[in-house]
Design a protein around this motif. Structure first.
Motif, PDB file in Angstrom:
ATOM      1  N   TYR A   1       0.820  -1.207   0.000  1.00  0.00           N
ATOM      2  CA  TYR A   1       0.000   0.000   0.000  1.00  0.00           C
ATOM      3  C   TYR A   1       0.857   1.263   0.000  1.00  0.00           C
ATOM      4  N   ARG A   2       1.943   1.241   0.756  1.00  0.00           N
ATOM      5  CA  ARG A   2       2.803   2.426   0.815  1.00  0.00           C
ATOM      6  C   ARG A   2       3.438   2.717  -0.549  1.00  0.00           C
ATOM      7  N   GLU A   3       3.887   1.655  -1.223  1.00  0.00           N
ATOM      8  CA  GLU A   3       4.475   1.858  -2.561  1.00  0.00           C
ATOM      9  C   GLU A   3       3.426   2.385  -3.530  1.00  0.00           C
ATOM     10  N   ALA A   4       2.228   1.801  -3.466  1.00  0.00           N
ATOM     11  CA  ALA A   4       1.148   2.243  -4.350  1.00  0.00           C
ATOM     12  C   ALA A   4       0.768   3.686  -4.055  1.00  0.00           C
ATOM     13  N   TYR A   5       0.688   4.026  -2.759  1.00  0.00           N
ATOM     14  CA  TYR A   5       0.314   5.392  -2.372  1.00  0.00           C
ATOM     15  C   TYR A   5       1.359   6.391  -2.840  1.00  0.00           C
ATOM     16  N   LYS A   6       2.617   6.041  -2.704  1.00  0.00           N
ATOM     17  CA  LYS A   6       3.693   6.940  -3.119  1.00  0.00           C
ATOM     18  C   LYS A   6       3.588   7.253  -4.612  1.00  0.00           C
ATOM     19  N   ILE A   7       3.344   6.220  -5.425  1.00  0.00           N
ATOM     20  CA  ILE A   7       3.232   6.424  -6.873  1.00  0.00           C
ATOM     21  C   ILE A   7       1.996   7.250  -7.202  1.00  0.00           C
ATOM     22  N   ARG A   8       0.864   6.883  -6.608  1.00  0.00           N
ATOM     23  CA  ARG A   8      -0.383   7.580  -6.923  1.00  0.00           C
ATOM     24  C   ARG A   8      -0.350   9.028  -6.441  1.00  0.00           C
ATOM     25  N   HIS A   9       0.199   9.240  -5.275  1.00  0.00           N
ATOM     26  CA  HIS A   9       0.288  10.597  -4.746  1.00  0.00           C
ATOM     27  C   HIS A   9       1.169  11.460  -5.649  1.00  0.00           C
ATOM     28  N   THR A  10       2.270  10.890  -6.139  1.00  0.00           N
ATOM     29  CA  THR A  10       3.184  11.631  -7.015  1.00  0.00           C
ATOM     30  C   THR A  10       2.557  11.905  -8.379  1.00  0.00           C
ATOM     31  N   GLN A  11       1.883  10.904  -8.931  1.00  0.00           N
ATOM     32  CA  GLN A  11       1.360  11.023 -10.287  1.00  0.00           C
ATOM     33  C   GLN A  11       0.008  11.730 -10.351  1.00  0.00           C
ATOM     34  N   LEU A  12      -0.801  11.600  -9.307  1.00  0.00           N
ATOM     35  CA  LEU A  12      -2.186  12.074  -9.362  1.00  0.00           C
ATOM     36  C   LEU A  12      -2.473  13.252  -8.443  1.00  0.00           C
ATOM     37  N   GLY A  13      -1.591  13.483  -7.470  1.00  0.00           N
ATOM     38  CA  GLY A  13      -1.847  14.551  -6.519  1.00  0.00           C
ATOM     39  C   GLY A  13      -2.635  14.061  -5.313  1.00  0.00           C
ATOM     40  N   THR A  14      -3.129  14.995  -4.537  1.00  0.00           N
ATOM     41  CA  THR A  14      -3.779  14.646  -3.256  1.00  0.00           C
ATOM     42  C   THR A  14      -5.295  14.573  -3.354  1.00  0.00           C
ATOM     43  N   LYS A  15      -5.864  14.750  -4.520  1.00  0.00           N
ATOM     44  CA  LYS A  15      -7.320  14.856  -4.614  1.00  0.00           C
ATOM     45  C   LYS A  15      -7.930  13.824  -5.555  1.00  0.00           C
ATOM     46  N   HIS A  16      -7.226  12.744  -5.814  1.00  0.00           N
ATOM     47  CA  HIS A  16      -7.719  11.735  -6.756  1.00  0.00           C
ATOM     48  C   HIS A  16      -8.337  10.569  -5.989  1.00  0.00           C
ATOM     49  N   VAL A  17      -9.366   9.974  -6.571  1.00  0.00           N
ATOM     50  CA  VAL A  17     -10.077   8.892  -5.895  1.00  0.00           C
ATOM     51  C   VAL A  17      -9.201   7.656  -5.696  1.00  0.00           C
ATOM     52  N   ASP A  18      -8.245   7.432  -6.599  1.00  0.00           N
ATOM     53  CA  ASP A  18      -7.353   6.289  -6.418  1.00  0.00           C
ATOM     54  C   ASP A  18      -6.419   6.502  -5.231  1.00  0.00           C
ATOM     55  N   VAL A  19      -6.014   7.738  -5.000  1.00  0.00           N
ATOM     56  CA  VAL A  19      -5.231   8.063  -3.811  1.00  0.00           C
ATOM     57  C   VAL A  19      -6.065   7.783  -2.562  1.00  0.00           C
ATOM     58  N   ALA A  20      -7.349   8.154  -2.616  1.00  0.00           N
ATOM     59  CA  ALA A  20      -8.248   7.899  -1.485  1.00  0.00           C
ATOM     60  C   ALA A  20      -8.403   6.405  -1.233  1.00  0.00           C
TER      61      ALA A  20
END
Length: 774
Positions: free
Chosen positions: A599-618
């Motif tokens: 989850y941490r690896e996935a979150y790091k990638i999604r947070h970097t690529q999508l920002g803090t307001k994307h549903v996948d980050v959520a």
């Protein structure tokens, strides 16, 4: 007109296959070609070849031409009459600047019969089945040079190309066993022969017949700029036009390097004699742009198209058709490279010209409108795309009729745009109209019918009509298998989508079967390290996960992850998606540390690529919260849930199912922290959203009711707890659970416990308000 036998006889009088001339010049006269040609040159000459060898010199002797070697080893000319000198061949050196040898290049030194033989000899050889001999002749520089002298640069190359294409055709006949048409053509590779002939032609141009030379301006010349000319041309630009003929032939047979080199050489020759602004330059530039585009070299394609357009617009009376063609080609490349604004500008310019020259309802106007619709769709300007498609559709219906296949294509395009902007009903209407036309034109089992059925299946699955989606996909699959075989990529695509629908409808075994068949096709057709193969492995991981086959699920995910990392790198969103799902499986197997790592690896990638307001980050943040909660780290869990809820409410709306999931999780954390008031509030919010979205009888509703009952019980509100337990029990039973199901058994036990507690507190007079209110 000479008959065939006389042509062959006359041709034999000008061919020299093993003469003294060939022997003395072999080192650099014969171009190194493919093995089939090498084998031919290594064979011993036949009697007929010996005869041809002697007759070649005879042909030149008849034309007042004799060849012998000079003291430096080069071939020099000795003519009976200096005025009839035509050609001088040099063995080692390039063009030396001596133009005497081209003094009468514009005159044909051969008589009519010999000239005809030079032009027609390869063709007549092939007509008599002697394709191998024709191949040998077409790769001889001396024969091509004879053609140059006879008919000039352009016609010589044009005739050579025609012979090479005929050789290709007859070779294919022979390979297929039609020896009466193909002769001995199965013993050669026609593409290799073409490349060898191309090498002969270009080397002959550069070294012997048509070199580019500088013209030194005279003292009286007012223009002191350095100029160039091509020795041997009968008219300016002839050599460039001739080379331009060769390039498409090579490109059509997959020889892109030679084809592009030929175009570049043609361009050099044209610029040398015609300048940069001649219309012929634009033609070559445009063709080079087409090839750059086909090779994915878009920047080079744009440069070629823009230069072609510049030249075309410089002409006093420019050909609007060529300008339109270049504008449309430029618009296409800009669209493919995300230069949508420039693409739209090109297409609108083209459209204005077409409407002015051809009229408002010309079919070409409709084609450009269709292209505009495609680009607007890529820009997500769907309303403008629909506008262009509808206008194009009206023209095509008027010009071609309502059931023309081209009209069906516009309906398909409209359907795709409607679907992308969420108008599923309009999408289905457009797709069904296309389906009606194609069935009327081609029948029910045509491959284009299958394509439309696939699109309809996509829309139906997105609408949740899974039964009809399965029906469309299965019908599409039947047609595609019959037409394309079991191992075609289109079969795999439909099979994969069918697997997704079965997955959504809970038919996991069928879903897995579809994905496994898709995987086998993908491995065979695309290779094990293809993006589509990774997608299928990822989907297989999902199904194994649903079936509780966790090790198989992890194996599939790991395989998908390896491919995606190798293709996209470590920080790609597809990598994050697989890591997220692997985290889910690790959580289900109790491997909390591995789950958190994923989850941490996935979150790091999604947070970097999508920002803090994307549903996948959520989504990843929510699941991290679940792991923290399981590990007893409730504060960290609440931090994750709070962030996830904030994103989901903003992006999805407060009543969305995903928001209810996070609220339910927050209720669990508040319960663990013994913040029962906040827990009830969270559960109430989750319950309202779940009932709204899922109905009163969904299992998620039962889970929230059950957990609310626990909180009520913990606060001594046994009446409220009892009510929630009973509601949860009802939902469990409505879902088909028997009385021996663990959830039912557990809930029944808690109901009895709550009833006993309620009786005791009632007897003591405690919490009467709670009882009455409930």
């Amino acid at each position: 007109v000479l008959n065939q036998s006389s042509v062959l006889q006359q041709a034999s009088e000008m061919m020299d296959l093993e003469s003294k001339w060939n022997t003395t010049m072999r080192d650099d006269d014969d171009i190194s070609v493919v093995s089939s040609i090498s084998q031919m040159t290594e064979t011993q000459p036949t009697k007929s070849e010996d005869k041809l060898a002697s007759s070649w010199n005879k042909a030149f002797n008849d034309s007042n031409y004799v060849t012998e070697l000079g003291p430096d080893g080069s071939a020099i000319e000795n003519s009976k009459n200096d005025d009839s000198s035509v050609v001088s061949f040099r063995r080692r050196n390039r063009y030396s600047g001596d133009e005497g040898w081209t003094k009468k290049m514009d005159e044909n030194p051969f008589n009519d019969e010999t000239s005809y033989a030079i032009k027609m000899y390869p063709a007549h050889l092939m007509r008599t089945g002697r394709v191998l001999e024709a191949a040998r002749i077409l790769t001889m520089s001396r024969f091509f040079l004879a053609r140059l002298v006879t008919v000039g640069t352009y016609d010589a190359v044009r005739k050579h190309r025609a012979d090479l294409e005929e050789l290709d055709r007859r070779s294919k006949f022979a390979t297929e066993g039609m020896y009466d048409l193909g002769g001995d053509g199965d013993s050669i590779n026609p593409v290799d022969i073409m490349v060898a002939a191309y090498n002969v032609i270009t080397c002959t141009f550069e070294e012997r017949f048509a070199p580019i030379v500088d013209i030194v301006p005279s003292n009286s010349d007012t223009d002191k700029q350095k100029k160039k000319k091509v020795i041997g041309e009968r008219e300016p630009g002839e050599a460039g036009r001739a080379l331009h003929l060769l390039a498409p032939m090579l490109l059509a047979r997959g020889r892109s390097d030679e084809g592009m080199a030929c175009f570049k050489m043609a361009l050099d020759y044209k610029i040398a004699t015609l300048g940069n602004d001649h219309i012929s330059i634009a033609r070559t530039r445009r063709h080079m742009g087409h090839q750059h585009q086909a090779l994915g070299q878009y920047d080079d394609a744009i440069k070629c198209y823009e230069e072609a357009l510049r030249v075309e617009r410089l002409q006093d009376e420019y050909d609007y058709k060529k300008v339109v063609l270049t504008l449309n080609s430029l618009g296409m490349v800009y669209g493919m490279t995300n230069g949508y604004g420039k693409s739209i500008d090109c297409y609108w310019q083209s459209l204005a010209i077409e409407k002015a020259k051809l009229g408002e309802d010309h079919i070409q106007v409709a084609e450009t409108l269709n292209s505009l619709g495609i680009v607007y769709g890529m820009m997500k300007n769907y309303s403008k795309a629909v506008e262009c498609y509808v206008e194009s559709l009206n023209i095509k219906v008027k010009r071609l009729g309502p059931i023309h296949p081209v009209v069906a294509d516009i309906h398909l395009n409209l359907g795709q745009v409607h679907n992308k902007r969420g108008d599923r009903e309009s999408a289905l209407s457009s797709y069904h109209e296309a389906l009606r036309i194609l069935k009327a034109r081609h029948g029910d089992d045509h491959i284009e019918v299958a394509r439309v059925l696939h699109y309809i299946g996509v829309v139906l699955s997105e609408m949740g009509d899974l039964v009809d989606a399965v029906r469309c996909y299965e019908e599409c699959l039947r047609i595609r298998r019959a037409a394309l075989g079991d191992f075609h990529k289109d079969v795999a695509r439909t099979q994969h989508n069918l697997g997704l629908v079965y997955y959504e409808s809970g038919h996991y075994e069928r879903s897995l079967q579809c994905f496994q068949e898709t995987y086998e096709i993908g491995k065979k057709k695309l290779g094990k390290k293809n993006e589509k193969v990774a997608d299928t492995l990822h989907s297989m991981g999902l199904v194994h996960q649903k079936l509780g086959q966790f090790q198989e699920s992890l194996d599939s995910y790991n395989s998908a992850l390896k491919i995606r990392r190798s293709l996209f790198g470590e920080n790609h969103l597809e990598v994050a998606s697989t890591l997220h799902n692997m985290g889910d499986v690790h959580y289900m197997t109790g491997s909390l540390e591995e789950a958190m790592e994923c989850y941490r690896e996935a979150y790091k990638i999604r947070h970097t690529q999508l920002g803090t307001k994307h549903v996948d980050v959520a989504a990843t943040r929510n699941n991290m919260g679940v792991v923290y909660m399981k590990r007893g780290e409730n504060e960290k869990a609440m931090e994750c849930f709070t962030m996830a809820l904030k994103i989901r409410e903003r992006k999805l709306g407060k009543d969305h199912e995903k928001c209810s999931d996070t609220l339910h999780n927050m209720g669990l954390v508040y319960k663990n922290l013994k913040k029962y008031g906040e827990a009830i509030d969270a559960y109430e919010g989750a319950l309202a959203a779940r009932k709204l979205r899922l109905g009163d009888n969904d299992m998620k509703v039962a889970d929230t009711l059950y957990n609310m009952a626990i909180v009520y019980a913990n606060t001594g509100r046994y009446g409220s707890a009892l009510q929630r337990y009973k509601e949860a029990l009802r939902v469990y039973r409505e879902a088909g659970m028997s009385d021996d199901h663990p959830s039912v058994v557990n809930t029944l036990q808690w109901i009895k416990w709550a009833q006993r507690k309620l009786v005791k507190t009632t007897k003591k007079g405690e919490h009467l308000q709670d009882v009455f209110l409930d």
